[in-house]
Write an enzyme that holds these catalytic residues in place. Sequence first.
Site, PDB file in Angstrom:
ATOM      1  N   CYS A 130       0.848  -1.190   0.000  1.00  0.00           N
ATOM      2  CA  CYS A 130       0.000   0.000   0.000  1.00  0.00           C
ATOM      3  C   CYS A 130       0.890   1.249   0.000  1.00  0.00           C
ATOM      4  O   CYS A 130       1.700   1.438   0.904  1.00  0.00           O
ATOM      5  CB  CYS A 130      -0.914   0.044   1.211  1.00  0.00           C
ATOM      6  SG  CYS A 130      -1.869   1.579   1.244  1.00  0.00           S
ATOM      7  N   LYS A 165       0.845  -9.522  -2.271  1.00  0.00           N
ATOM      8  CA  LYS A 165       0.552  -8.446  -3.227  1.00  0.00           C
ATOM      9  C   LYS A 165       1.733  -7.498  -3.331  1.00  0.00           C
ATOM     10  O   LYS A 165       2.187  -6.926  -2.334  1.00  0.00           O
ATOM     11  CB  LYS A 165      -0.699  -7.677  -2.809  1.00  0.00           C
ATOM     12  CG  LYS A 165      -1.091  -6.622  -3.838  1.00  0.00           C
ATOM     13  CD  LYS A 165      -2.545  -6.294  -3.773  1.00  0.00           C
ATOM     14  CE  LYS A 165      -2.954  -5.229  -4.765  1.00  0.00           C
ATOM     15  NZ  LYS A 165      -4.379  -4.892  -4.631  1.00  0.00           N
ATOM     16  N   GLY A 217      -6.373   2.512 -12.672  1.00  0.00           N
ATOM     17  CA  GLY A 217      -7.173   2.729 -13.868  1.00  0.00           C
ATOM     18  C   GLY A 217      -6.374   2.438 -15.126  1.00  0.00           C
ATOM     19  O   GLY A 217      -5.195   2.053 -15.069  1.00  0.00           O
ATOM     20  N   GLY A 244      -5.709  -1.570 -14.013  1.00  0.00           N
ATOM     21  CA  GLY A 244      -6.413  -0.924 -15.119  1.00  0.00           C
ATOM     22  C   GLY A 244      -7.253  -1.823 -15.995  1.00  0.00           C
ATOM     23  O   GLY A 244      -7.601  -1.447 -17.117  1.00  0.00           O
TER      24      GLY A 244
END
Lengths: 304, 255
Positions: A130, A165, A217, A244
């Site tokens: 993050c 992740k 995105g 995205g």
Amino acid sequence: MADLSVDIAGLKLKNPVITASGTYGSGKEYGQLIDINRLGAVCVKTVTLKPVAGNRPPRLWETPSGMLNSIGLQNDGVDAFIANDLPYLAALDTPIIASIAGTSVDDCSRLAKMLSALPEIDAIELNISCPNAKAGGVIFGSDEKLAADVVGKTRLATTKPLIVKLTPNTGDIAAVAVACERAGADALSLINTVLGMAVDIHTLRPQLGNVVGGLSGPAVKPIAVRMVWEVARNVGVPIIGMGGIMTAADALEFIIAGATAVAVGTANFVDPQAPIKIIEGINQYLEKKSIATVSELMGALKID
Amino acid sequence: MHQLTARIVAKEEVSQDIFRITLFAPAVAREAQPGQFVHLYCGDHQSYILRRPFSVHRLVGGDAFDVLVRVVGEGTRWLAGRRPKDSVDLIGPLGRGFNVDGQFSRALLVAGGMGIAPMVFLAGKIAENKVKVYTVMGAAGRAQLLDFMDLKRLTRRIAVATDDGSQGYKGLVTDILSKEIEETQPERIFACGPAAMLRSVAGISRRHGVPCEVSLEARMACGVGACLGCAVQARDAYLKVCSDGPVFTTDELGW
């Protein structure tokens, strides 16, 4: 109907389309708009041991073909997640991936242990990427040694599939990926958002209260596809590709580049039906090309 | 909450760069409450992808409703360029609206600029409950003073402030609010407008001891409470403008 099922380290998905952590709340926010049971899996918003208030607003800024966010892992803590969100998730007929993050290695292994004890949770995603959390988060994910340490200790705390992740905000994502695989990750998911910033030229202030945020995105998709391809060449564990993805064609790019499954994030905001359309679109593509199973396409990239 | 394709049945430019667009969406029109909003997908373009939130402006018959759109960027320009028979993808009704069921018999509505958007719907709804409704409204000038005639019809007293003095008091709505509170003795104040105005309305309401609800604006992504992007600092936590609001009591916000 083509065979869309995939296997991620023993986690069987009916199709390869997952909703990305942080964009799907705890699932129920979208429950009135789509049939969540049709999804390959739901990856819920990252939880931490203690509640996190999140970053100061504004937290969003729209950019060409994308958006910046600086939510800052706001959540009510793992106890509230188990009490308030898990009952809804447990009733779903699709695997649930719990996403965890911590400010220390010990936090991560404790969270993994707590959540692994719950039969409703099918896999753990360790978020070491993050860009908006001051402590922990991306600090682990941008360094091979720190990543290996937190993954290794979290590995020991859970018997469920452990997905790690990864962040794109690092010099060599393949090196971090290899370190995570060696430390015991069963699968890798990538990419988290790309660190970015925007400035209000009239007030001379940043557009985000946190100054910087994560870009997501369509704008980040080429970066994400490249990173999935690069990681796939260097590790043997399955990859969940994201960044995205708006359409089935986007998802197929990731699969051909080496992803076993894909996650849909920002597209949920644009069109809550996006994951369903992507599942249907992948099926249509496979039927048209007479490809029997989606796994045949995984890593099928041809370079002349 | 529904996601559906709404047909545009009418569009009118009610002031410069401000459009009233009528959307045919029976399921949404039937459920909507004053202060709720719809999240519209504004374009078939690739460059700006997020939806834009608009207050349900007013019901039109039983099956349609209006939104008020001020052109401020790409998305709103696209929307304002639609024509009758075009369609837009809509999610709604969303959020928590004004508390119209409270026990009160006199209410004062305070609107600044585009904050007029939910007010005709709200005035109509509470007037049904035999509540005496009063209004204070402000705008840049006479031309931007939207819905004046409708509100005049629905409310017992209407006070106006304009920045340029072209109608009513020359100045801000908050300059004349205290006087209107004293004249109308409301038991509730419902406000919508720019953030600075709402803060000021909250302070004046508190000084007069009148419970106040404000409708906030924020940049939004999901609109359904999932992304936590539209957070507003409340008394002791961040609340979500999209699903905890957009209407909050000033007590909840600690204002």
